[in-house]
Design a protein around this motif. Structure first.
Motif, PDB file in Angstrom:
ATOM      1  N   GLN A 149       0.832  -1.198   0.000  1.00 24.34           N
ATOM      2  CA  GLN A 149       0.000   0.000   0.000  1.00 24.34           C
ATOM      3  C   GLN A 149       0.869   1.251   0.000  1.00 24.34           C
ATOM      4  OE1 GLN A 149      -2.653  -0.307   3.362  1.00 24.34           O
ATOM      5  NE2 GLN A 149      -4.083  -1.582   2.225  1.00 24.34           N
ATOM      6  N   PRO A 150       0.348   2.347  -0.494  1.00 28.74           N
ATOM      7  CA  PRO A 150       1.098   3.603  -0.437  1.00 28.74           C
ATOM      8  C   PRO A 150       1.540   3.908   0.985  1.00 28.74           C
ATOM      9  CG  PRO A 150      -0.809   3.852  -1.848  1.00 28.74           C
ATOM     10  CD  PRO A 150      -0.937   2.503  -1.205  1.00 28.74           C
ATOM     11  N   GLY A 151       2.780   4.348   1.097  1.00 21.27           N
ATOM     12  CA  GLY A 151       3.359   4.607   2.406  1.00 21.27           C
ATOM     13  C   GLY A 151       4.073   3.414   3.006  1.00 21.27           C
ATOM     14  N   GLY A 152       3.929   2.267   2.395  1.00 21.59           N
ATOM     15  CA  GLY A 152       4.558   1.060   2.905  1.00 21.59           C
ATOM     16  C   GLY A 152       6.004   0.919   2.476  1.00 21.59           C
ATOM     17  N   SER A 153       6.589  -0.216   2.850  1.00 19.29           N
ATOM     18  CA  SER A 153       8.005  -0.472   2.584  1.00 19.29           C
ATOM     19  C   SER A 153       8.185  -1.836   1.938  1.00 19.29           C
ATOM     20  CB  SER A 153       8.817  -0.426   3.878  1.00 19.29           C
ATOM     21  OG  SER A 153       8.757   0.852   4.484  1.00 19.29           O
TER      22      SER A 153
END
Length: 116
Positions: free
Chosen positions: A13-17
């Motif tokens: 997801q966006p913001g993930g790593s």
């Protein structure tokens, strides 16, 4: 000859790593640098990060402060730690190794998809 095997990648997801790894084998003593390119659909391939055995790392502006490249010479591996991922980071990521003489060897590529 140098063989490269990539691992990591996937859907996040966006913001993930995510963390990409690249393991080299073969004529590893000839490797002067490693790094990653990426290619998104309909776009040109771009250099994401580059790390030489000696010298400074370089990053494309869009990933500075979010991605970190590292190389473990003893283990013949390189890694790309990708944080704060964005949808525009979605692409196939290709590891490369540059050897003395300037030739590049390539990994098989790994898909990174950033989507909610």
């Amino acid at each position: 000859q140098v063989q490269l095997v990539e691992s990591g990648g996937g859907l996040v997801q966006p913001g993930g790593s995510l963390r990409l790894s690249c393991a080299a084998s073969g004529s590893i003593f000839r490797i002067n640098a490693m790094g990653w390119y990426r290619q998104a659909p309909g776009k040109q391939r771009e250099l994401v990060a580059h790390i030489p055995r000696i010298g400074s790392t370089t990053y494309v502006d869009s990933v500075k402060g979010r991605f970190t490249i590292s190389m473990d010479i003893a283990k013949n591996t390189a890694a790309l730690q990708m944080n704060s991922l964005r949808p525009e980071d979605t692409a196939v990521y290709y590891c490369y190794a540059r050897v003395a003489g300037g030739s590049d060897y390539w990994g098989q590529g790994t898909q990174v998809t950033v989507s909610s």
